[in-house]
Design an enzyme around this catalytic site. Sequence first.
Site, PDB file in Angstrom:
ATOM      1  N   ARG A 225       0.850  -1.187   0.000  1.00 19.37           N
ATOM      2  CA  ARG A 225       0.000   0.000   0.000  1.00 19.37           C
ATOM      3  C   ARG A 225       0.890   1.244   0.000  1.00 19.37           C
ATOM      4  NH1 ARG A 225      -3.417  -2.956  -1.487  1.00 19.37           N
ATOM      5  NH2 ARG A 225      -5.357  -3.521  -0.444  1.00 19.37           N
ATOM      6  N   HIS A 273      -0.966   0.002  -9.956  1.00 19.51           N
ATOM      7  CA  HIS A 273      -1.560  -0.957  -8.997  1.00 19.51           C
ATOM      8  C   HIS A 273      -1.990  -2.231  -9.742  1.00 19.51           C
ATOM      9  CE1 HIS A 273      -3.723  -1.393  -4.899  1.00 19.51           C
ATOM     10  NE2 HIS A 273      -3.389  -2.581  -5.389  1.00 19.51           N
TER      11      HIS A 273
END
Length: 310
Positions: A225, A273
């Site tokens: 993250r 991502h």
Amino acid sequence: MDKALRISFCCSGTEPEPWLQGLRVALPDADVSLWQPGAPLADVAVVWGPPQAFFDEQTRLRVIFNTGAGVDALLRLQLPAGVPLVRLQDAGMGAQMAEYVCHAVIGHYRGFGAMAAEVAQGLWRPRMPAPRAQHTVAVLGLGVLGQRVLRALQAFDFPVRGWSRSPKTLPGVATFAGPEGLHACVDNSAVLVNLLPLTPETRGLLNRETLSWLRPGAQVINVARGAHVVDDDLLALLDSGHIGHAALDVFHTEPLPADHPYWRHPRVTVTPHTSARTLRDETIAQIAANIGAWRRGEPLRGVVDLKLLY
Ligand code: GLV
């Protein structure tokens, strides 16, 4: 068998129809539907990024399946008390993570990026790899994905270290645990791979101090993250050359804002991502197997520990 098991699907950013069809095929005696405000109460939720309204309305849930590995965003919502929350375990993500990390590690170690730029200019410049025995890779986070990545790195004979919250023993991996073990794990490593869950303890863990423990010219790979990283600290270390390369797949804000310095930094490789995508068929198979076990009274696999937050 409960014939009338109701499953409510509420996943943002995905085309729902193939999921609904896949769930119906995998669980033929369940009633699977797409959640909409005012929908009937369901027993099972299959979610990714649902609105708070979903949980406010769905007051009879007995189990919640997250169609991803990380539950940090979900845990920011008000979830029904006492309802097990299950996250994906591998489901095809492990091999993708291993590909992404090995691609980044090997690309940097062998200088393939710089070589491609030279070749594009017609330059013939073969190069020798640096001593492999000194190219230590430290993996933070030893869950299913971290362990899969370590096994892949071991196939290339890189020395590997691993760090986790509680002690773990893994074949051929020098393991370290707890806050007191972090320095020894990262110390003088050539590569840091972040695969930690995002919790209050791990937020901002990759900062000026911890990244300075890496050896000069080291590589940072973040596939967990964005909030694990203090961006200004990483950028300062990239500017100084202490960090020689960062492969960043995740960011504080996604999509990465157009004016963010990572986009154009010569030492940063940005990916959107995408290191390990949720694979529909594998995910549905895992959820269906878990529901089958649960209906037989067997334990669910992949239940999030709400004290640890992963
Ligand atoms: C993706 O980021 C996931 O948590 O599965």
